[in-house]
Design a protein around this motif. Structure first.
Motif, PDB file in Angstrom:
ATOM      1  N   LEU A  93      17.306 -21.107 -41.160  1.00  0.00           N
ATOM      2  CA  LEU A  93      16.142 -20.289 -41.498  1.00  0.00           C
ATOM      3  C   LEU A  93      15.470 -20.766 -42.782  1.00  0.00           C
ATOM      4  O   LEU A  93      14.243 -20.768 -42.881  1.00  0.00           O
ATOM      5  CB  LEU A  93      16.539 -18.818 -41.609  1.00  0.00           C
ATOM      6  CG  LEU A  93      16.943 -18.162 -40.297  1.00  0.00           C
ATOM      7  CD1 LEU A  93      17.456 -16.752 -40.548  1.00  0.00           C
ATOM      8  CD2 LEU A  93      15.799 -18.141 -39.307  1.00  0.00           C
ATOM      9  N   ARG A  94      16.258 -21.179 -43.767  1.00  0.00           N
ATOM     10  CA  ARG A  94      15.679 -21.721 -45.003  1.00  0.00           C
ATOM     11  C   ARG A  94      14.878 -22.989 -44.705  1.00  0.00           C
ATOM     12  O   ARG A  94      13.802 -23.197 -45.266  1.00  0.00           O
ATOM     13  CB  ARG A  94      16.776 -22.022 -46.019  1.00  0.00           C
ATOM     14  CG  ARG A  94      17.141 -20.831 -46.851  1.00  0.00           C
ATOM     15  CD  ARG A  94      18.079 -21.229 -47.993  1.00  0.00           C
ATOM     16  NE  ARG A  94      19.213 -20.337 -47.898  1.00  0.00           N
ATOM     17  CZ  ARG A  94      20.466 -20.694 -47.708  1.00  0.00           C
ATOM     18  NH1 ARG A  94      20.790 -21.952 -47.628  1.00  0.00           N
ATOM     19  NH2 ARG A  94      21.424 -19.810 -47.593  1.00  0.00           N
ATOM     20  N   PHE A  95      15.392 -23.846 -43.816  1.00  0.00           N
ATOM     21  CA  PHE A  95      14.691 -25.075 -43.465  1.00  0.00           C
ATOM     22  C   PHE A  95      13.378 -24.766 -42.740  1.00  0.00           C
ATOM     23  O   PHE A  95      12.345 -25.344 -43.041  1.00  0.00           O
ATOM     24  CB  PHE A  95      15.579 -25.962 -42.582  1.00  0.00           C
ATOM     25  CG  PHE A  95      14.902 -27.223 -42.153  1.00  0.00           C
ATOM     26  CD1 PHE A  95      14.754 -28.273 -43.035  1.00  0.00           C
ATOM     27  CD2 PHE A  95      14.393 -27.345 -40.861  1.00  0.00           C
ATOM     28  CE1 PHE A  95      14.117 -29.438 -42.639  1.00  0.00           C
ATOM     29  CE2 PHE A  95      13.753 -28.506 -40.463  1.00  0.00           C
ATOM     30  CZ  PHE A  95      13.619 -29.555 -41.353  1.00  0.00           C
ATOM     31  N   LYS A 134      10.751 -23.384 -45.216  1.00  0.00           N
ATOM     32  CA  LYS A 134      10.528 -24.163 -46.433  1.00  0.00           C
ATOM     33  C   LYS A 134       9.032 -24.301 -46.725  1.00  0.00           C
ATOM     34  O   LYS A 134       8.251 -24.649 -45.854  1.00  0.00           O
ATOM     35  CB  LYS A 134      11.160 -25.545 -46.278  1.00  0.00           C
ATOM     36  CG  LYS A 134      11.173 -26.351 -47.525  1.00  0.00           C
ATOM     37  CD  LYS A 134      11.905 -27.652 -47.301  1.00  0.00           C
ATOM     38  CE  LYS A 134      11.956 -28.447 -48.573  1.00  0.00           C
ATOM     39  NZ  LYS A 134      12.663 -29.703 -48.391  1.00  0.00           N
ATOM     40  N   GLY A 135       8.651 -23.994 -47.956  1.00  0.00           N
ATOM     41  CA  GLY A 135       7.262 -24.145 -48.369  1.00  0.00           C
ATOM     42  C   GLY A 135       6.373 -22.968 -48.017  1.00  0.00           C
ATOM     43  O   GLY A 135       5.193 -22.973 -48.343  1.00  0.00           O
ATOM     44  N   LYS A 136       6.900 -21.976 -47.357  1.00  0.00           N
ATOM     45  CA  LYS A 136       6.092 -20.813 -46.995  1.00  0.00           C
ATOM     46  C   LYS A 136       6.198 -19.749 -48.075  1.00  0.00           C
ATOM     47  O   LYS A 136       7.137 -19.723 -48.857  1.00  0.00           O
ATOM     48  CB  LYS A 136       6.550 -20.237 -45.649  1.00  0.00           C
ATOM     49  CG  LYS A 136       6.314 -21.187 -44.496  1.00  0.00           C
ATOM     50  CD  LYS A 136       6.734 -20.555 -43.203  1.00  0.00           C
ATOM     51  CE  LYS A 136       6.503 -21.541 -42.050  1.00  0.00           C
ATOM     52  NZ  LYS A 136       6.966 -20.983 -40.798  1.00  0.00           N
ATOM     53  N   ILE A 137       5.248 -18.867 -48.105  1.00  0.00           N
ATOM     54  CA  ILE A 137       5.239 -17.779 -49.074  1.00  0.00           C
ATOM     55  C   ILE A 137       6.345 -16.790 -48.728  1.00  0.00           C
ATOM     56  O   ILE A 137       6.514 -16.407 -47.577  1.00  0.00           O
ATOM     57  CB  ILE A 137       3.868 -17.072 -49.080  1.00  0.00           C
ATOM     58  CG1 ILE A 137       2.803 -18.021 -49.590  1.00  0.00           C
ATOM     59  CG2 ILE A 137       3.914 -15.812 -49.915  1.00  0.00           C
ATOM     60  CD1 ILE A 137       1.400 -17.479 -49.495  1.00  0.00           C
ATOM     61  N   LYS A 138       7.069 -16.388 -49.743  1.00  0.00           N
ATOM     62  CA  LYS A 138       8.137 -15.402 -49.562  1.00  0.00           C
ATOM     63  C   LYS A 138       7.626 -14.028 -49.980  1.00  0.00           C
ATOM     64  O   LYS A 138       6.888 -13.901 -50.941  1.00  0.00           O
ATOM     65  CB  LYS A 138       9.359 -15.735 -50.421  1.00  0.00           C
ATOM     66  CG  LYS A 138       9.854 -17.170 -50.305  1.00  0.00           C
ATOM     67  CD  LYS A 138      10.273 -17.547 -48.918  1.00  0.00           C
ATOM     68  CE  LYS A 138      10.897 -18.910 -48.862  1.00  0.00           C
ATOM     69  NZ  LYS A 138      10.034 -20.009 -48.595  1.00  0.00           N
TER      70      LYS A 138
END
Length: 68
Positions: free
Chosen positions: A26-28, A31-35
């Motif tokens: 899920l982290r992969f 990646k790079g998206k807004i949290k």
């Protein structure tokens, strides 16, 4: 008793997600998206809500986010 069982089941679930690599996947993917953080409840009376965060803890979280 039911609260304790729920707590242990939730802990086991998250532990299994970590062991089997679901969190890593899920982290992969994200990646790079807004949290976005979601707080269900901010209350100093944690006896009212199981998932409440105290106002002190919330302020600590905000400080940390501002810093990093």
């Amino acid at each position: 008793m039911q609260k304790i069982l729920y707590h242990y089941l939730k802990t086991i679930y998250f532990l299994l997600c970590e062991i089997f690599g679901l969190n890593l996947i899920l982290r992969f993917i994200n990646k790079g998206k807004i949290k976005v953080l979601l707080y269900h409840s901010i209350s100093d009376r944690t006896d009212l809500f199981d998932n409440a965060v105290s106002s002190f803890e919330f302020k600590r979280h905000i400080k940390y986010l501002k810093k990093y």
